[in-house]
Design a protein around this motif. Structure first.
Motif, PDB file in Angstrom:
ATOM      1  N   THR A  32       0.848  -1.191   0.000  1.00 11.81           N
ATOM      2  CA  THR A  32       0.000   0.000   0.000  1.00 11.81           C
ATOM      3  C   THR A  32       0.883   1.240   0.000  1.00 11.81           C
ATOM      4  OG1 THR A  32      -1.759  -1.148   1.200  1.00 11.81           O
ATOM      5  CG2 THR A  32      -1.798   1.247   1.224  1.00 11.81           C
ATOM      6  N   PHE A  33       0.672   2.106  -0.963  1.00  9.45           N
ATOM      7  CA  PHE A  33       1.461   3.328  -1.098  1.00  9.45           C
ATOM      8  C   PHE A  33       0.642   4.479  -0.521  1.00  9.45           C
ATOM      9  CE2 PHE A  33       4.103   6.113  -4.135  1.00  9.45           C
ATOM     10  CZ  PHE A  33       5.211   6.002  -3.335  1.00  9.45           C
ATOM     11  N   VAL A  34       1.173   5.135   0.507  1.00 14.10           N
ATOM     12  CA  VAL A  34       0.464   6.225   1.169  1.00 14.10           C
ATOM     13  C   VAL A  34       1.091   7.546   0.762  1.00 14.10           C
ATOM     14  CG1 VAL A  34      -0.291   7.191   3.359  1.00 14.10           C
ATOM     15  CG2 VAL A  34      -0.111   4.715   3.098  1.00 14.10           C
ATOM     16  N   LEU A  35       0.242   8.471   0.276  1.00 11.43           N
ATOM     17  CA  LEU A  35       0.697   9.774  -0.192  1.00 11.43           C
ATOM     18  C   LEU A  35       0.017  10.875   0.616  1.00 11.43           C
ATOM     19  CD1 LEU A  35      -0.288   8.603  -3.656  1.00 11.43           C
ATOM     20  CD2 LEU A  35       2.067   9.269  -3.351  1.00 11.43           C
ATOM     21  N   ILE A  36       0.671  12.004   0.722  1.00 13.50           N
ATOM     22  CA  ILE A  36       0.059  13.209   1.270  1.00 13.50           C
ATOM     23  C   ILE A  36       0.103  14.276   0.186  1.00 13.50           C
ATOM     24  CG2 ILE A  36       0.125  14.958   3.074  1.00 13.50           C
ATOM     25  CD1 ILE A  36       1.496  12.998   4.882  1.00 13.50           C
ATOM     26  N   ASP A  37      -1.069  14.724  -0.229  1.00 14.78           N
ATOM     27  CA  ASP A  37      -1.187  15.687  -1.331  1.00 14.78           C
ATOM     28  C   ASP A  37      -0.450  15.201  -2.577  1.00 14.78           C
ATOM     29  OD1 ASP A  37      -2.776  17.370   0.124  1.00 14.78           O
ATOM     30  OD2 ASP A  37      -1.183  18.763   0.669  1.00 14.78           O
ATOM     31  N   GLY A  38      -0.519  13.892  -2.823  1.00 16.58           N
ATOM     32  CA  GLY A  38       0.068  13.307  -4.021  1.00 16.58           C
ATOM     33  C   GLY A  38       1.550  13.049  -3.943  1.00 16.58           C
ATOM     34  N   ILE A  61      -7.454  17.517   7.089  1.00 18.12           N
ATOM     35  CA  ILE A  61      -7.736  16.606   5.985  1.00 18.12           C
ATOM     36  C   ILE A  61      -9.008  17.030   5.254  1.00 18.12           C
ATOM     37  CG2 ILE A  61      -8.312  14.228   5.373  1.00 18.12           C
ATOM     38  CD1 ILE A  61      -6.538  13.296   7.648  1.00 18.12           C
ATOM     39  N   GLU A  62      -8.878  17.231   3.957  1.00 17.34           N
ATOM     40  CA  GLU A  62     -10.021  17.578   3.112  1.00 17.34           C
ATOM     41  C   GLU A  62     -10.766  16.322   2.679  1.00 17.34           C
ATOM     42  OE1 GLU A  62     -12.680  19.966   1.365  1.00 17.34           O
ATOM     43  OE2 GLU A  62     -10.857  20.811   2.232  1.00 17.34           O
ATOM     44  N   ARG A  63      -9.997  15.327   2.228  1.00 17.73           N
ATOM     45  CA  ARG A  63     -10.588  14.072   1.782  1.00 17.73           C
ATOM     46  C   ARG A  63      -9.479  13.026   1.678  1.00 17.73           C
ATOM     47  NH1 ARG A  63      -9.759  17.121  -2.863  1.00 17.73           N
ATOM     48  NH2 ARG A  63      -8.774  16.020  -4.614  1.00 17.73           N
ATOM     49  N   VAL A  64      -9.877  11.789   1.510  1.00 15.31           N
ATOM     50  CA  VAL A  64      -8.932  10.693   1.297  1.00 15.31           C
ATOM     51  C   VAL A  64      -9.358   9.945   0.040  1.00 15.31           C
ATOM     52  CG1 VAL A  64      -7.989   8.540   2.207  1.00 15.31           C
ATOM     53  CG2 VAL A  64      -8.420  10.455   3.753  1.00 15.31           C
ATOM     54  N   VAL A 105       1.765  -1.369  -5.365  1.00 10.93           N
ATOM     55  CA  VAL A 105       1.345  -2.622  -5.985  1.00 10.93           C
ATOM     56  C   VAL A 105      -0.089  -2.968  -5.610  1.00 10.93           C
ATOM     57  CG1 VAL A 105       1.804  -5.089  -6.144  1.00 10.93           C
ATOM     58  CG2 VAL A 105       3.704  -3.484  -6.110  1.00 10.93           C
ATOM     59  N   GLY A 106      -0.398  -2.905  -4.321  1.00 13.49           N
ATOM     60  CA  GLY A 106      -1.742  -3.236  -3.873  1.00 13.49           C
ATOM     61  C   GLY A 106      -2.728  -2.105  -4.062  1.00 13.49           C
ATOM     62  N   GLY A 107      -2.230  -0.879  -4.035  1.00 16.79           N
ATOM     63  CA  GLY A 107      -3.097   0.285  -4.196  1.00 16.79           C
ATOM     64  C   GLY A 107      -2.476   1.494  -3.533  1.00 16.79           C
ATOM     65  N   ILE A 108      -3.166   2.612  -3.605  1.00 16.55           N
ATOM     66  CA  ILE A 108      -2.667   3.847  -3.006  1.00 16.55           C
ATOM     67  C   ILE A 108      -3.743   4.485  -2.141  1.00 16.55           C
ATOM     68  CG2 ILE A 108      -1.037   4.315  -4.867  1.00 16.55           C
ATOM     69  CD1 ILE A 108      -2.925   6.373  -5.955  1.00 16.55           C
ATOM     70  N   ILE A 109      -3.285   5.158  -1.102  1.00 17.26           N
ATOM     71  CA  ILE A 109      -4.137   5.981  -0.249  1.00 17.26           C
ATOM     72  C   ILE A 109      -3.550   7.382  -0.287  1.00 17.26           C
ATOM     73  CG2 ILE A 109      -4.957   6.389   2.088  1.00 17.26           C
ATOM     74  CD1 ILE A 109      -4.810   3.366   2.532  1.00 17.26           C
ATOM     75  N   ASN A 110      -4.285   8.321  -0.836  1.00 19.38           N
ATOM     76  CA  ASN A 110      -3.812   9.689  -1.016  1.00 19.38           C
ATOM     77  C   ASN A 110      -4.581  10.604  -0.063  1.00 19.38           C
ATOM     78  OD1 ASN A 110      -2.578  11.990  -1.928  1.00 19.38           O
ATOM     79  ND2 ASN A 110      -3.384  11.888  -4.006  1.00 19.38           N
ATOM     80  N   ILE A 111      -3.870  11.139   0.922  1.00 16.28           N
ATOM     81  CA  ILE A 111      -4.483  12.023   1.912  1.00 16.28           C
ATOM     82  C   ILE A 111      -4.364  13.459   1.410  1.00 16.28           C
ATOM     83  CG2 ILE A 111      -4.401  12.800   4.301  1.00 16.28           C
ATOM     84  CD1 ILE A 111      -3.045  10.053   4.902  1.00 16.28           C
ATOM     85  N   ILE A 112      -5.491  14.057   1.064  1.00 19.27           N
ATOM     86  CA  ILE A 112      -5.510  15.420   0.523  1.00 19.27           C
ATOM     87  C   ILE A 112      -5.800  16.395   1.658  1.00 19.27           C
ATOM     88  CG2 ILE A 112      -6.489  16.956  -1.206  1.00 19.27           C
ATOM     89  CD1 ILE A 112      -5.132  14.528  -2.414  1.00 19.27           C
ATOM     90  N   THR A 113      -4.868  17.312   1.909  1.00 25.04           N
ATOM     91  CA  THR A 113      -5.077  18.310   2.956  1.00 25.04           C
ATOM     92  C   THR A 113      -5.766  19.547   2.376  1.00 25.04           C
ATOM     93  OG1 THR A 113      -2.881  19.282   2.602  1.00 25.04           O
ATOM     94  CG2 THR A 113      -3.067  17.510   4.216  1.00 25.04           C
ATOM     95  N   LYS A 114      -6.307  20.338   3.262  1.00 18.85           N
ATOM     96  CA  LYS A 114      -7.065  21.518   2.847  1.00 18.85           C
ATOM     97  C   LYS A 114      -6.150  22.576   2.243  1.00 18.85           C
ATOM     98  CE  LYS A 114     -10.545  20.948   6.468  1.00 18.85           C
ATOM     99  NZ  LYS A 114     -11.148  21.519   7.694  1.00 18.85           N
ATOM    100  N   LYS A 115      -6.718  23.385   1.374  1.00 24.21           N
ATOM    101  CA  LYS A 115      -6.020  24.553   0.866  1.00 24.21           C
ATOM    102  C   LYS A 115      -6.183  25.692   1.876  1.00 24.21           C
ATOM    103  CE  LYS A 115      -6.786  23.400  -4.004  1.00 24.21           C
ATOM    104  NZ  LYS A 115      -7.390  23.841  -5.284  1.00 24.21           N
ATOM    105  N   PRO A 116      -5.135  26.464   2.118  1.00 25.18           N
ATOM    106  CA  PRO A 116      -5.264  27.550   3.090  1.00 25.18           C
ATOM    107  C   PRO A 116      -6.418  28.501   2.780  1.00 25.18           C
ATOM    108  CG  PRO A 116      -2.955  27.195   2.569  1.00 25.18           C
ATOM    109  CD  PRO A 116      -3.745  26.310   1.641  1.00 25.18           C
ATOM    110  N   ALA A 117      -6.635  28.811   1.502  1.00 23.49           N
ATOM    111  CA  ALA A 117      -7.680  29.772   1.146  1.00 23.49           C
ATOM    112  C   ALA A 117      -9.071  29.235   1.440  1.00 23.49           C
ATOM    113  CB  ALA A 117      -7.563  30.140  -0.337  1.00 23.49           C
ATOM    114  N   ASN A 118      -9.249  27.909   1.453  1.00 21.38           N
ATOM    115  CA  ASN A 118     -10.568  27.319   1.656  1.00 21.38           C
ATOM    116  C   ASN A 118     -10.769  26.790   3.072  1.00 21.38           C
ATOM    117  OD1 ASN A 118     -10.977  27.817  -1.038  1.00 21.38           O
ATOM    118  ND2 ASN A 118     -10.518  25.740  -1.698  1.00 21.38           N
TER     119      ASN A 118
END
Length: 745
Positions: A173-179, A200-203, A219-232
């Motif tokens: 499992t490949f874990v990313l933060i903001d890609g 966290i904005e979404r996963v 290989v098994g998949g990815i989990i991408n943790i998307i953080t919020k944008k400062p403006a939003n």
């Protein structure tokens, strides 16, 4: 006369130039103001966000025909066509309806922002609202309610773990933060804790190989943790809860402005659990004691060209220990009392810079350092890992049929520890591992017509230790005119270069000796995935069915062998093959009366075939199910019932005389929560976790009364050895919790 004519032309040009337009209004949902909603003109650089009261103003709009887009995560996007013809100042209010199907922008499948429906790669999206239905102190635990995703504890004593996707272990499992690839290698075991959930904005979850875009480990998949944008982000967001076991968790998110062009977002997470509880009476702590703090900072710099420039950083410190309940710090590393004590220091930085060119070229970068000082009984494990990553991504649209992406990437990995994994051939001299991994990838998203898309991609990496690795993929998508039916087919190749000690906590425990059987070659796999989404629109409800079938075939797979010798964990490339296959179904039902139901189930078979003998993989369930049932009584009161159920897993035993059960039982973890919203700022919530009070058998830690095997010949009597590797669920039983959220817009 010529001067008069020139003056008229100049005046006309000036009048045309100054004939700009504006649009303003308020964005609401269910009668309440909707802050930080994106309002922009499609295919232009003009855009803004609504303020804390939901009001927006978009000005200096040249004459022309435009499509105004109003979007916010968790709400259905609205499109309005407007023709500006000169000095128009339009007032238009918008009301957005909630979108529980999360038809939002995703990036994980193609490295480009596209809507979830239009992505040729199936991407699952989970908003912060989804995770708030069962609040937890880390994203690791939050993923327990995602279908086909299971947080797996790897140690009964220190409670570290990883994330399984469709039955494949955490290293796949490949874990990313903001890609950005930040949580990998050594941090796979510990890096999923300490991410401030207030930010966290979404996963986004992609199941199946993604090595074409992300390289090794995906290989098994990815989990991408998307953080919020400062403006939003809100000006201040806090979320604090405590449990009856004594857990304390606090999340803080703070928006700030350094200048007119520079906005920042600061996040803090603090978690503390200090209590020595031993309800199963085995003499060991049921839950690892922890003290953790994480600091996160993200800065967005607004440029004249409106091109992106974002940089972020995170620091995590964690002190955790588990073991005999009367263990003290002075016993660390001794054989007086058994304890597993881990000090972790970790830093990260990452960002995106869009080059100031007429072409769409982005430079993405990340770097991280992970330092671990730990003892597992008397065995010390000191490790240091440094990773630097950078890539250029060029995106070009050719006509309206080809969306072309080209990328060049480089990854540097430095790893050193005090185990034999970094020894020279003489077994004495230490030599740190240094790996260079340059690569190039290419993909073309082809729009065959309005209803058919084809994605072709390939990646070539050169590993300085193992040579060239090639990974192609093909994705096909068909959708009906109204997007009520979507069919996707994916075929791809994955690869993984493993370092056992950075990925598998069981290899670190002092209970068994670790051996490598030969050099570990890179793993390769081929994967096929079929996905079908069907949406129904009956009266007063929306129903979404999401069905998938998956198949993955591995060569050279690296698996821990617990069974050849019960005193050892032997790692080697599999002399045969391994297969992971199965089906999954997700159902989302949303009723207008406030009831929302999400139910998912996965049926799978993960097997190993060696010497023509097929066996079931250890610690892998054949069935899992998740559910989330929510009812909103009014705008201020919500009840959530969440849970999961798992089928039996085959467990590692100490030979045929081991008295522990070979398979885990069917078990279910269920939770209930009620939330009261007082206004737009305050929320109080509380409930009960693990209401069935399920815990594993009390003898899960074998021979816990003699953790140093004093007076035992473990060669002759392996079943009498101390062994904490028999673990499939937490020993933490039922507990109540109460929390408070405050948001300042």
């Amino acid at each position: 006369m010529r001067k008069i004519l020139y003056f008229i032309l100049l005046l006309s040009a000036f009048t045309t130039y100054t004939q700009t337009n504006s649009i303003k209004g308020k964005v609401t949902s269910n009668g309440e103001a909707l802050p930080y909603t994106n309002v922009y003109l499609k295919r232009s650089t003009l855009g803004t966000s609504s303020n804390e009261n939901g009001f927006y103003l978009l000005k200096n709009i040249p004459n022309g025909k435009y499509t105004v887009v109003i979007s916010s995560v968790g709400f259905k996007t609205k499109y309005i066509k407007i023709n500006f013809s000169g000095n128009q100042h339009i007032v238009r209010n918008f009301s957005l309806s909630e979108d529980n199907s999360l038809e939002e922008i995703v990036i994980s499948g193609t490295l480009k922002p596209v809507t979830k429906t239009n992505s040729p790669v199936p991407v699952e999206v989970y908003s912060k609202t989804f995770f708030q239905k069962n609040p937890t102190p880390s994203i690791f635990e939050s993923l327990q309610n995602v279908n086909g995703v299971r947080p797996q504890l790897n140690c009964n004593v220190c409670n570290t773990g990883d994330i399984h996707i469709n039955g494949l272990e955490g290293p796949y499992t490949f874990v990313l933060i903001d890609g950005m690839p930040l949580v990998s290698g050594l941090s796979t075991v510990y890096g999923l804790t300490g991410i401030p959930q207030a930010l966290i904005e979404r996963v986004e979850v992609v199941k199946g190989p993604a090595s074409t875009l992300y390289g090794s480990e995906a290989v098994g998949g990815i989990i991408n943790i998307i953080t919020k944008k400062p403006a939003n982000s809100p000006a201040l967001a806090t979320d604090t809860f405590v449990s009856s076991w004594g857990e304390v968790n606090a999340d803080i998110g703070l928006r700030y402005k350094l200048s007119e062009k520079t906005q920042g977002l600061l996040g803090v997470n603090y978690f503390n659990y200090p209590n020595r509880i031993d309800n199963n009476k085995d003499g060991f702590t049921d839950l690892t004691l922890q003290n953790r703090i994480s600091l996160f900072n993200k800065i967005n710099i607004k440029r004249k060209s409106n091109k992106a420039f974002t940089i972020a950083g995170r620091y995590v410190y964690e002190d955790r220990w588990g073991g005999e309940t009367d263990w003290e710090r002075e016993f660390r590393g001794t054989d007086i009392k058994y304890g597993e004590s881990i000090y972790t220091n970790r830093w990260e930085t990452f960002g995106t810079y869009q080059l100031p060119t007429s072409e769409n070229i982005n430079f993405q970068f990340s770097a991280n350092g992970h330092y671990q000082d730990s003892y597992y009984g008397t065995d010390a494990y000191d490790a240091k890992q440094l990773i630097a990553f950078g890539q250029f991504i060029y995106n070009k649209q050719f006509k309206e049929t080809h969306d072309f992406t080209l990328g060049i990437a480089y990854r540097y990995t430095f790893y050193d520890d005090n185990t034999f994994a970094t020894f020279e051939e003489d077994g004495i001299t230490n030599k740190a591992s240094v790996t260079h991994l340059p690569g190039v990838f290419i993909q073309d998203e082809i729009s065959l017509n309005k209803n058919n898309k084809l994605l072709l991609g390939a990646r070539l990496d050169y590993n300085s230790l193992h040579g060239s690795i090639f990974s192609p993929r093909v994705n096909y998508k068909w959708n009906s005119r109204d997007n009520s039916d979507i069919f996707r087919l994916s075929v791809g190749n994955g690869f993984r270069v493993a370092n056992v000690f950075t990925e598998d906590h069981a290899a670190l425990t002092g209970a068994r000796k670790v051996e490598f059987d030969g050099e570990l070659d890179p793993e390769t796999s081929w994967n096929a995935n079929v996905n079908y989404v069907k949406k129904f629109y009956p009266e007063n409800s929306l129903i979404t069915l999401d069905f998938s079938a998956f198949y993955t075939h591995f060569n050279n797979r690296i698996l821990p062998d617990y069974e050849t010798d019960s005193n050892k964990i032997i790692y080697a490339n599999l002399d045969g093959f391994s297969v992971s296959k199965g089906i999954s179904l997700n159902t989302d039902i949303t009723f207008l009366n406030g009831l929302a139901v999400n139910v998912g189930a996965t049926l799978m078979d993960v097997s190993i075939t060696e010497n023509n003998i097929k066996t079931r993989q250890l610690l892998t369930e054949s069935f899992s199910g998740v559910w989330s049932i929510s009812y909103k009584f009014n705008n201020n009161f919500t009840a959530d019932y969440t849970g999961n159920v798992y089928g039996p897993m085959r467990l590692p035993l100490l030979g045929e005389n081991d008295i522990r059960a070979e398979y885990s039982p069917w078990y279910s973890i269920q939770n209930i929560q009620v939330t009261k919203k007082f206004n737009n700022s305050w929320e109080i919530y509380g409930g009960v976790k693990n209401i069935l009070n399920f815990t594993p058998a009390a003898n899960s830690i074998n021979n816990s009364s003699n953790p140093f095997d004093v007076g035992i010949d473990t060669e002759k009597n392996p079943e009498l050895a101390f062994d904490p590797s028999y673990v499939y669920a937490s020993n933490q039983g039922a507990r109540t919790f109460i929390g408070l959220r405050y948001t300042l817009f």
